[in-house]
Design an enzyme around this catalytic site. Structure first.
Site, mmCIF file in Angstrom:
data_model
loop_
_atom_site.group_PDB
_atom_site.id
_atom_site.type_symbol
_atom_site.label_atom_id
_atom_site.label_comp_id
_atom_site.label_asym_id
_atom_site.label_seq_id
_atom_site.Cartn_x
_atom_site.Cartn_y
_atom_site.Cartn_z
ATOM 1 N N CYS A 255 25.142 49.508 31.273
ATOM 2 C CA CYS A 255 23.773 49.908 31.548
ATOM 3 C C CYS A 255 22.870 48.691 31.433
ATOM 4 O O CYS A 255 23.119 47.797 30.631
ATOM 5 C CB CYS A 255 23.241 50.976 30.597
ATOM 6 N N ARG B 117 25.927 45.529 35.430
ATOM 7 C CA ARG B 117 26.149 46.205 34.149
ATOM 8 C C ARG B 117 26.474 47.694 34.321
ATOM 9 O O ARG B 117 26.795 48.384 33.358
ATOM 10 C CB ARG B 117 24.905 46.074 33.263
ATOM 11 N N TRP C 207 25.707 53.011 33.596
ATOM 12 C CA TRP C 207 27.168 53.174 33.610
ATOM 13 C C TRP C 207 27.430 54.392 32.741
ATOM 14 O O TRP C 207 27.177 54.371 31.543
ATOM 15 C CB TRP C 207 27.852 51.927 33.040
ATOM 16 N N ASN D 152 20.376 51.476 26.505
ATOM 17 C CA ASN D 152 21.695 50.895 26.760
ATOM 18 C C ASN D 152 22.465 50.974 25.451
ATOM 19 O O ASN D 152 21.993 50.463 24.435
ATOM 20 C CB ASN D 152 21.544 49.434 27.203
ATOM 21 N N GLY D 153 23.644 51.605 25.491
ATOM 22 C CA GLY D 153 24.439 51.734 24.270
ATOM 23 C C GLY D 153 24.839 53.182 24.067
ATOM 24 O O GLY D 153 24.812 53.979 25.010
ATOM 25 N N GLU E 201 47.304 38.997 34.767
ATOM 26 C CA GLU E 201 45.951 38.824 35.297
ATOM 27 C C GLU E 201 45.918 39.155 36.797
ATOM 28 O O GLU E 201 44.981 39.789 37.284
ATOM 29 C CB GLU E 201 45.493 37.377 35.022
ATOM 30 N N LYS F 124 43.620 41.995 38.475
ATOM 31 C CA LYS F 124 42.681 41.711 39.576
ATOM 32 C C LYS F 124 42.931 42.661 40.740
ATOM 33 O O LYS F 124 42.005 43.236 41.294
ATOM 34 C CB LYS F 124 42.841 40.275 40.112
ATOM 35 N N GLU G 214 41.923 46.332 39.938
ATOM 36 C CA GLU G 214 40.513 46.636 39.712
ATOM 37 C C GLU G 214 39.663 46.565 40.972
ATOM 38 O O GLU G 214 38.694 47.297 41.089
ATOM 39 C CB GLU G 214 39.922 45.783 38.563
ATOM 40 N N HIS H 211 65.173 45.666 32.412
ATOM 41 C CA HIS H 211 65.050 46.651 31.328
ATOM 42 C C HIS H 211 64.248 47.871 31.762
ATOM 43 O O HIS H 211 63.775 48.625 30.922
ATOM 44 C CB HIS H 211 64.417 45.995 30.099
ATOM 45 N N LYS I 272 30.399 45.136 34.356
ATOM 46 C CA LYS I 272 30.705 43.761 33.965
ATOM 47 C C LYS I 272 30.702 43.587 32.457
ATOM 48 O O LYS I 272 31.523 42.862 31.902
ATOM 49 C CB LYS I 272 29.653 42.855 34.602
HETATM 50 C C1 AGP Z 1 38.341 41.606 34.483
HETATM 51 O O1 AGP Z 1 38.150 41.172 35.751
HETATM 52 C C2 AGP Z 1 37.210 42.289 33.830
HETATM 53 N N1 AGP Z 1 35.951 41.810 34.127
HETATM 54 C C3 AGP Z 1 37.452 42.656 32.359
HETATM 55 O O2 AGP Z 1 38.810 42.815 32.098
HETATM 56 C C4 AGP Z 1 36.825 41.727 31.305
HETATM 57 O O3 AGP Z 1 37.534 40.537 31.206
HETATM 58 C C5 AGP Z 1 36.811 42.479 29.963
HETATM 59 O O4 AGP Z 1 36.032 43.632 30.090
HETATM 60 C C6 AGP Z 1 36.286 41.633 28.833
HETATM 61 O O5 AGP Z 1 34.988 41.206 29.069
HETATM 62 P P1 AGP Z 1 34.373 39.977 28.313
HETATM 63 O O6 AGP Z 1 35.138 38.763 28.702
HETATM 64 O O7 AGP Z 1 32.942 39.916 28.740
HETATM 65 O O8 AGP Z 1 34.516 40.267 26.849
#
Ligand code: AGP
Length: 614
Positions: A2, A27, A76, A100-101, A487, A491, A494, A510, A609
């Site tokens: 948010c 956000r 969000w 926000n929170g 990773e 990517k 997501e 396994h 984000k």
């Molecule tokens: C990955 O592309 C994401 N943006 C996510 O996994 C991110 O790395 C994670 O939420 C942690 O965020 P931060 O690095 O701001 O703590």
């Protein structure tokens, strides 16, 4: 999660709020709303979806939102589905609130309010806050005092923006566990979850401390901590460093992938002087040398992509310094009553520095008070909570990362982590001069190698055509490339919504080998390193079962394309730094697959984000 914005000014503030929301959309983008006080009334508009929907709705009747004070929000969803009734601002009588929170005890508070006759129109925790302030205002008709009465009742983490029709010159804000900055203007002042939102109107910012409550008018800012007025300094920032435009690129993500050579070079400059690549710069973490000298164990805490950076660092720390290093997902660490050993260095890795799980995990280690504990924030946001709460700040110089999928934040984290490994190694005499000189020489070449890896873009785009219709995918790597396989899978899932799993290639037999058939694409990270021969055997196991291989290999590996085996050659890079360079092809692959599938690359569904809730 948010984003909130608020403004009190002589000019009309609707466009400032809307522009601020657009800049905070990273956000959260489930709904957006704003409230402006005009002619003794709250004028509110709320829309489901992105900020553009709100902009379009406001444009239907713009004069309606001409006003000098207002608050706005991009959401969000946590409590309640993305729906108009759950969108902020929430209103109680003449009071409007953005939040926000999370208010954790909102259910009990709601019970009390229902008993008092308050009616609820949303499923959110925020509406409770609006009603509580309304209730407190009845006893004490002063907005600041009412907010001050209510905040101790709220459990959780929150940043709030509050306005009242009867106090049309003041905006009240609270910061407790969620980010909030005050933008300082001339004859106008602002609030926002991130200074990025306010750069079009000011470059001067006041950063609130946890628990601060502020009363903001056009020409005054009063901050209170525990009921006492306190001074918080105003910092001027160089707005050119915070350029958040897409420029010539179609998406922020692609722009950010292309920024990596420069971003990594900036990060390396902290410790490496290009005119002397045989030793670390003297001023690099100089004042922390005594703390680093005593470290006997390293504990990395992080989430998502940042966690993957930590996994690479584990290999580096243990290989190069022989210091034991544990890495754990912050959301697991915080709930399992972990043992924090004496003389540990807690490294919290976070792009945003506001990730709730990482912050809580850090606080848990601090609560245990082990002897010789040192905490370090590896972070891209110098003003973040994480940086404030740790002993040492090691910045990444990625610049603002807007795309929800982390790219340049990751590679700059890796670059900074390698610098930290070297610094600790040198401080504790665990890395000899010759090795240091070799590694610094290799690091010096890194931006050029990253640049060269961007030339793979066209061939990776071609490769991505094979993934458009796929439903599932495996990423394989061994050793230092295992975290990059994780990773790569993160990517791809997501942003393209294709199910993907990253595996240490040795684990295939396994279990996951059962998934392999002619429809399963398997991406392999295959530099010619010490694990290459083992990896090749794993690739053969897949190939023999008709799996289709997409291999990122070095030319030195002498691998050649054949049926069901596609190869893209990655520029040569030394084994230890290869995870940084091999990150680029997996980023580009995910990007192109997502574009081809028509997803929202920069703002993938259900994500945000900055994850400031647990
Ligand atoms: C990955 O592309 C994401 N943006 C996510 O996994 C991110 O790395 C994670 O939420 C942690 O965020 P931060 O690095 O701001 O703590």
């Amino acid at each position: 999660m948010c984003g909130i914005v608020g403004a009190v000014a002589e000019r009309n503030i609707a466009n400032i709020l809307l522009e601020g929301l657009k800049r905070l959309e990273y956000r959260g983008y489930d709904s957006a709303g704003l409230t402006v006080i005009r002619d003794g009334e709250l004028h509110r508009e709320r829309q489901v979806g992105k900020v553009q929907a709100l902009v379009d709705a406001v444009e239907v009747n713009p004069e309606f939102f001409n006003g000098h004070i207002g608050i706005a929000h991009t959401r969000w969803a946590t409590h309640g589905e993305p729906a108009q009734r759950n969108a902020h601002p929430h209103v109680s009588g003449k009071i409007a609130v953005v939040h926000n929170g999370i208010v954790e005890n909102y259910a009990e508070l709601k019970e009390d309010l229902l008993a008092k006759g308050y009616e609820f129109t949303s499923q959110t925790d925020t509406e409770v806050v609006a009603h509580l302030i309304h209730d407190a205002y009845k006893q004490t008709p002063d907005l600041m005092e009412a907010v001050r009465t209510v905040t101790p009742l709220l459990q959780g983490a929150f940043a709030l923006g509050i306005v009242h029709v009867d106090s049309p010159d003041e905006l009240i804000t609270v910061r407790l566990g969620s980010p909030l900055v005050i933008g300082v203007g001339i004859g106008e002042n602002f609030i926002a979850s991130d200074q990025l939102a306010l750069l079009p109107v000011t470059n001067r910012f006041m950063y609130l401390e946890e628990g601060d409550i502020a009363r903001i008018t056009r020409d005054s800012i009063q901050v209170y901590a525990d009921g006492i007025e306190v001074k918080r300094s105003v910092n001027e920032i160089d707005a050119s460093q915070h350029n958040a435009d897409k420029g010539e690129f179609k998406h922020y993500m692609l722009k950010e992938i292309y920024e990596q050579p420069d971003a990594v070079a900036r990060t390396l400059e902290m410790a490496i002087d290009s005119s002397n690549t045989s030793s670390l710069r003297k001023d690099f973490l100089q004042c922390n040398e005594a703390q680093l000298a005593g470290i006997r164990h390293i504990q990395v805490l992080a989430c998502g992509t940042s966690y993957h950076a930590g996994m690479v660092a584990k290999y580096w720390f243990e290989n190069l310094t022989r210091l034991p290093c544990s890495v754990e997902i912050a959301s697991e660490f915080r709930y399992r009553n972990p043992v924090v050993v004496d003389n540990s260095l807690i490294i919290c890795i976070s792009q945003s520095g506001e990730t709730a799980d990482t912050l809580s995990a850090l606080r848990d280690t601090q609560k245990q008070k082990p002897t010789g504990l040192v905490s370090l924030a590896l972070c891209n946001v110098p003003t973040s909570s994480l940086v404030r709460e740790t002993d040492i700040f090691l910045p990444t110089h990625a610049g603002p990362e807007i795309g929800v999928a982390s790219t340049k934040a990751f590679t700059t984290q890796l670059a900074a982590l390698m610098l930290l490994v070297l610094k600790i190694g040198v401080t504790q005499d665990r890395i000899d001069e010759q090795r240091l000189t070799t590694l610094l020489g290799e690091l010096h070449k890194l931006p050029g190698q990253l640049y060269a890896s961007l030339h793979l873009d066209a061939s990776i785009k071609k490769m991505s055509e094979h993934f458009e219709e796929k439903r599932s995918c495996l990423f394989l790597g061994r050793g230092l490339q295992f975290p990059i396989a994780l990773e790569g899978a993160l990517k791809l899932k997501e942003i393209s919504y294709i199910h993907a799993e990253g595996y240490a290639a040795g684990e295939l037999k396994h279990g996951p080998l059962a998934l392999v058939d002619k429809d399963m694409p398997i991406v392999v990270l295959a530099p010619k390193d010490s694990m290459f021969d083992k990896l090749k055997a794993n690739m053969q196991e897949v190939h023999a079962r008709h799996g289709e291989l997409f291999v990122f290999a070095s030319e030195e590996s002498k691998m050649v394309a054949e049926e069901r085996m596609h190869i893209v050659y990655v520029p040569e890079v030394c084994e230890i730094l290869a995870p940084i360079v091999y990150s680029v092809p997996v980023q580009l692959l995910s990007y192109h697959v997502a574009v081809m599938r028509g997803t929202d690359v920069d703002q993938p569904r259900n994500l945000a984000k900055s994850v400031t809730v647990e």
